[in-house]
Write an enzyme that holds these catalytic residues in place. Structure first.
Site, PDB file in Angstrom:
ATOM      1  N   GLY A   1       0.815  -1.213   0.000  1.00 15.14           N
ATOM      2  CA  GLY A   1       0.000   0.000   0.000  1.00 15.14           C
ATOM      3  C   GLY A   1       0.848   1.262   0.000  1.00 15.14           C
ATOM      4  O   GLY A   1       0.547   2.238  -0.694  1.00 15.14           O
ATOM      5  N   CYS A   2       1.926   1.232   0.777  1.00 12.00           N
ATOM      6  CA  CYS A   2       2.790   2.412   0.892  1.00 12.00           C
ATOM      7  C   CYS A   2       3.565   2.649  -0.400  1.00 12.00           C
ATOM      8  O   CYS A   2       3.811   3.796  -0.795  1.00 12.00           O
ATOM      9  CB  CYS A   2       3.747   2.256   2.072  1.00 12.00           C
ATOM     10  SG  CYS A   2       2.841   2.059   3.636  1.00 12.00           S
ATOM     11  N   THR A   3       3.934   1.565  -1.063  1.00 14.83           N
ATOM     12  CA  THR A   3       4.620   1.674  -2.351  1.00 14.83           C
ATOM     13  C   THR A   3       3.679   2.275  -3.392  1.00 14.83           C
ATOM     14  O   THR A   3       4.045   3.206  -4.112  1.00 14.83           O
ATOM     15  CB  THR A   3       5.115   0.278  -2.805  1.00 14.83           C
ATOM     16  OG1 THR A   3       6.065  -0.192  -1.832  1.00 14.83           O
ATOM     17  CG2 THR A   3       5.766   0.337  -4.174  1.00 14.83           C
TER      18      THR A   3
END
Length: 152
Positions: A42-44
């Site tokens: 998700g952060c990527t």
């Protein structure tokens, strides 16, 4: 949610061997996006979407800064791997996280863990919060933030 709350100044170690100070940021608007962990799916995805719209944000006079509790070393690798044109800030002591109240108890594989609730804040030149998003779901979020900044 529209807000009108002034943010207290803070300093954080930043990628590129710098120290970020909120009051010294030259941007007309600042997007601070808090995310749980470098190199996670998700952060990527979220970081890549901010990267892809970075030029558009810049044209509006808006700076982007990603913040997590990861180390500066982790941030440098994550930033290089994904080619982020913006800095990542290392909040290992949770100073900014505490100020923005983004630390929450979360379920991870059935266990309760303390972590960052994915959240984004748009600040104006006086560093007043103009809008905040908490408990962010990644799909469509960065476009929504950009569309909001266009209205300022």
């Amino acid at each position: 949610m529209e807000k009108k709350e002034k943010v207290g100044d803070f300093f954080l170690p930043s990628t590129g061997g710098k120290t970020f100070q909120l009051s010294k940021a030259k941007d007309k608007f600042v997007v601070l996006y808090f995310y749980p962990k470098d190199n996670t799916p998700g952060c990527t995805t979220e970081g890549a979407q901010f990267r892809d719209l970075y030029r558009d944000f810049q044209e509006l006079g808006c700076g982007i800064y990603g913040i997590s509790r990861d180390s500066l070393k982790s941030h440098e690798g994550f930033r290089a791997k994904l080619g982020f044109p913006f800095d990542l800030l290392a909040d290992t002591d949770e100073n900014a996280c505490s100020q923005f109240k983004v630390i929450k108890m979360k379920n991870l594989y059935g266990k309760q863990v303390r972590g960052i609730e994915r959240s984004t804040f748009v600040l104006d030149r006086e560093r007043v919060i103009r809008r905040e998003w908490r408990g962010v779901k990644v799909p469509g979020h960065v476009q929504e933030v950009f569309d909001f900044v266009k209205t300022l």
